[in-house]
Design a protein around this motif. Structure first.
Motif, PDB file in Angstrom:
ATOM      1  N   ALA A 132       0.823  -1.218   0.000  1.00 22.29           N
ATOM      2  CA  ALA A 132       0.000   0.000   0.000  1.00 22.29           C
ATOM      3  C   ALA A 132       0.854   1.263   0.000  1.00 22.29           C
ATOM      4  O   ALA A 132       0.644   2.161   0.807  1.00 22.29           O
ATOM      5  CB  ALA A 132      -0.945   0.003   1.211  1.00 22.29           C
ATOM      6  N   LEU A 133       1.820   1.313  -0.878  1.00 24.45           N
ATOM      7  CA  LEU A 133       2.748   2.455  -0.882  1.00 24.45           C
ATOM      8  C   LEU A 133       2.802   3.202  -2.208  1.00 24.45           C
ATOM      9  O   LEU A 133       2.787   4.434  -2.231  1.00 24.45           O
ATOM     10  CB  LEU A 133       4.165   1.969  -0.527  1.00 24.45           C
ATOM     11  N   PHE A 134       2.865   2.486  -3.342  1.00 25.11           N
ATOM     12  CA  PHE A 134       3.368   3.150  -4.541  1.00 25.11           C
ATOM     13  C   PHE A 134       2.381   4.079  -5.232  1.00 25.11           C
ATOM     14  O   PHE A 134       2.787   4.888  -6.061  1.00 25.11           O
ATOM     15  CB  PHE A 134       3.988   2.127  -5.505  1.00 25.11           C
ATOM     16  N   ASP A 135       1.080   4.002  -4.872  1.00 26.54           N
ATOM     17  CA  ASP A 135       0.180   5.023  -5.440  1.00 26.54           C
ATOM     18  C   ASP A 135       0.503   6.411  -4.876  1.00 26.54           C
ATOM     19  O   ASP A 135       0.121   7.417  -5.441  1.00 26.54           O
ATOM     20  CB  ASP A 135      -1.301   4.660  -5.232  1.00 26.54           C
ATOM     21  N   LEU A 136       1.249   6.452  -3.774  1.00 30.69           N
ATOM     22  CA  LEU A 136       1.685   7.742  -3.213  1.00 30.69           C
ATOM     23  C   LEU A 136       2.881   8.315  -3.980  1.00 30.69           C
ATOM     24  O   LEU A 136       3.180   9.500  -3.875  1.00 30.69           O
ATOM     25  CB  LEU A 136       2.136   7.580  -1.749  1.00 30.69           C
ATOM     26  N   ALA A 137       3.592   7.445  -4.690  1.00 28.80           N
ATOM     27  CA  ALA A 137       4.885   7.836  -5.279  1.00 28.80           C
ATOM     28  C   ALA A 137       4.716   8.333  -6.712  1.00 28.80           C
ATOM     29  O   ALA A 137       3.737   8.003  -7.382  1.00 28.80           O
ATOM     30  CB  ALA A 137       5.825   6.636  -5.255  1.00 28.80           C
ATOM     31  N   SER A 138       5.677   9.103  -7.170  1.00 28.92           N
ATOM     32  CA  SER A 138       5.633   9.609  -8.544  1.00 28.92           C
ATOM     33  C   SER A 138       6.197   8.544  -9.495  1.00 28.92           C
ATOM     34  O   SER A 138       6.980   7.679  -9.086  1.00 28.92           O
ATOM     35  CB  SER A 138       6.500  10.869  -8.657  1.00 28.92           C
ATOM     36  N   PRO A 139       5.840   8.620 -10.790  1.00 28.67           N
ATOM     37  CA  PRO A 139       6.436   7.697 -11.767  1.00 28.67           C
ATOM     38  C   PRO A 139       7.968   7.812 -11.785  1.00 28.67           C
ATOM     39  O   PRO A 139       8.671   6.808 -11.952  1.00 28.67           O
ATOM     40  CB  PRO A 139       5.839   8.141 -13.102  1.00 28.67           C
ATOM     41  N   GLU A 140       8.484   9.043 -11.573  1.00 34.12           N
ATOM     42  CA  GLU A 140       9.947   9.229 -11.586  1.00 34.12           C
ATOM     43  C   GLU A 140      10.584   8.479 -10.411  1.00 34.12           C
ATOM     44  O   GLU A 140      11.631   7.848 -10.550  1.00 34.12           O
ATOM     45  CB  GLU A 140      10.307  10.725 -11.492  1.00 34.12           C
ATOM     46  N   PHE A 141       9.940   8.565  -9.247  1.00 33.86           N
ATOM     47  CA  PHE A 141      10.474   7.840  -8.086  1.00 33.86           C
ATOM     48  C   PHE A 141      10.446   6.333  -8.353  1.00 33.86           C
ATOM     49  O   PHE A 141      11.407   5.618  -8.037  1.00 33.86           O
ATOM     50  CB  PHE A 141       9.678   8.164  -6.817  1.00 33.86           C
TER      51      PHE A 141
END
Ligand SMILES: C[S@@+](CC[C@H](N)C(=O)[O-])C[C@H]1O[C@@H](n2cnc3c(N)ncnc32)[C@H](O)[C@@H]1O
Length: 279
Positions: A132-141
């Motif tokens: 439950a983490l990566f929807d918070l992150a940017s595509p670049e990250f």
């Protein structure tokens, strides 16, 4: 404080665990069959839910590093893990957990993933994981993460990435407008630059394929109904709050939506397993 309250993470934990994609769980277990020990880094660990669900899939000796930028959540994780285990022993900075036939050593690392990804990942690990983490992150990250994981030759497994699908029962005439506004809110900056939000599952698959991995995806939607009333109610309130912050739907409509009864929901999620092509 990160804004993720332990009470919210507690409320979702059993639903998260039952929603995980079983095919990917089996593929992960098969990949690590016979590995002893297995070293694991869990990014954005919260209160340790991912360790509780993933450690049964791995071998009898495990070394976990739990990473979060929220010190209060790291502390809560240590407490909940000690309570979850059959036995627990603090040895310096390491928490030794005994669960069934497994020994799981846990270290806690406070780090900001966006500002210090290298420090958060540490020198190497057999498996980099998150829940439950990566929807918070940017595509670049996400692209930067895939390159850093590939440089370490680690396997990668992440679960419960929101994919933008959200359906409520009973239906309400404003559902579509609210879901569109909610998904716009999901794309706001959550500390990593403009977030991938609902595009995160695709961004993960593309980034790990580009880094040379064989990528598998699997459905892990929440299917909420009878017995999930507390989560449905908290989810609906958080959903409406987020919609309201966007001002994309008029306040009267949001109010009407909030006061309608709700008995179920489907919230789309996806799990991703990326394994090196050479083992
Ligand atoms: C939705 S919660 C998921 C927690 C846990 N993995 C679970 O499944 O219950 C997201 C977690 O990511 C952490 N987080 C968010 N941004 C972060 C960052 N920049 N660096 C480190 N941790 C971060 C939050 O503190 C929170 O614990």
């Amino acid at each position: 404080m990160s804004g993720f309250a332990p009470a919210w993470l507690d409320l979702r934990e059993s639903v998260d665990h039952r929603s995980r994609n079983r095919k990917l769980e089996r593929a992960l277990a098969k990949h690590f069959d016979g590995w002893r020990p297995v070293t694991v880094v869990d990014l954005g660990c919260g209160t340790g839910s991912n360790l509780r669900a993933t450690s049964p899939l791995l071998g009898p000796e495990q070394q976990w590093t739990l990473v979060d930028h929220d010190q209060a959540l790291l502390k809560a994780a240590a407490q909940r893990l000690a309570a979850w285990a059959d036995g627990a022993d603090r040895q310096g900075g390491t928490l030794a957990l005994f669960k069934g036939a497994k020994r799981i050593n846990v270290e806690f690392r406070r780090a900001d993933l966006a500002g210090d990804l290298e420090g958060a990942l540490g020198p190497n690990a057999n498996l980099v994981t998150a829940s439950a983490l990566f929807d918070l992150a940017s595509p670049e990250f996400i692209a930067r993460l895939a390159a850093a994981v590939a440089a370490r030759k680690s396997a990668f497994y992440t679960v419960l990435t929101y994919d933008g699908d959200q359906r409520w029962t009973p239906e309400h005439e404003a559902d579509a407008a609210l879901v569109a506004a909610f998904n716009a809110h999901q794309r706001r900056d959550k500390g990593f630059g403009a977030a991938a939000g609902p595009d995160a599952p695709d961004a993960l698959s593309e980034a790990f394929a580009a880094a040379g991995y064989a990528v598998q995806e699997g459905d892990s939607a929440w299917r909420l109904g009878a017995g999930d009333e507390a989560l449905i109610s908290a989810l609906a309130a958080g959903f409406a709050d987020a919609v309201q912050e966007t001002s994309q739907v008029d306040a009267q409509t949001v109010l009407a939506w909030r006061s309608s009864p709700r008995t179920g929901a489907v919230v789309g999620h996806s799990d991703t397993l990326a394994l090196g092509l050479n083992g």
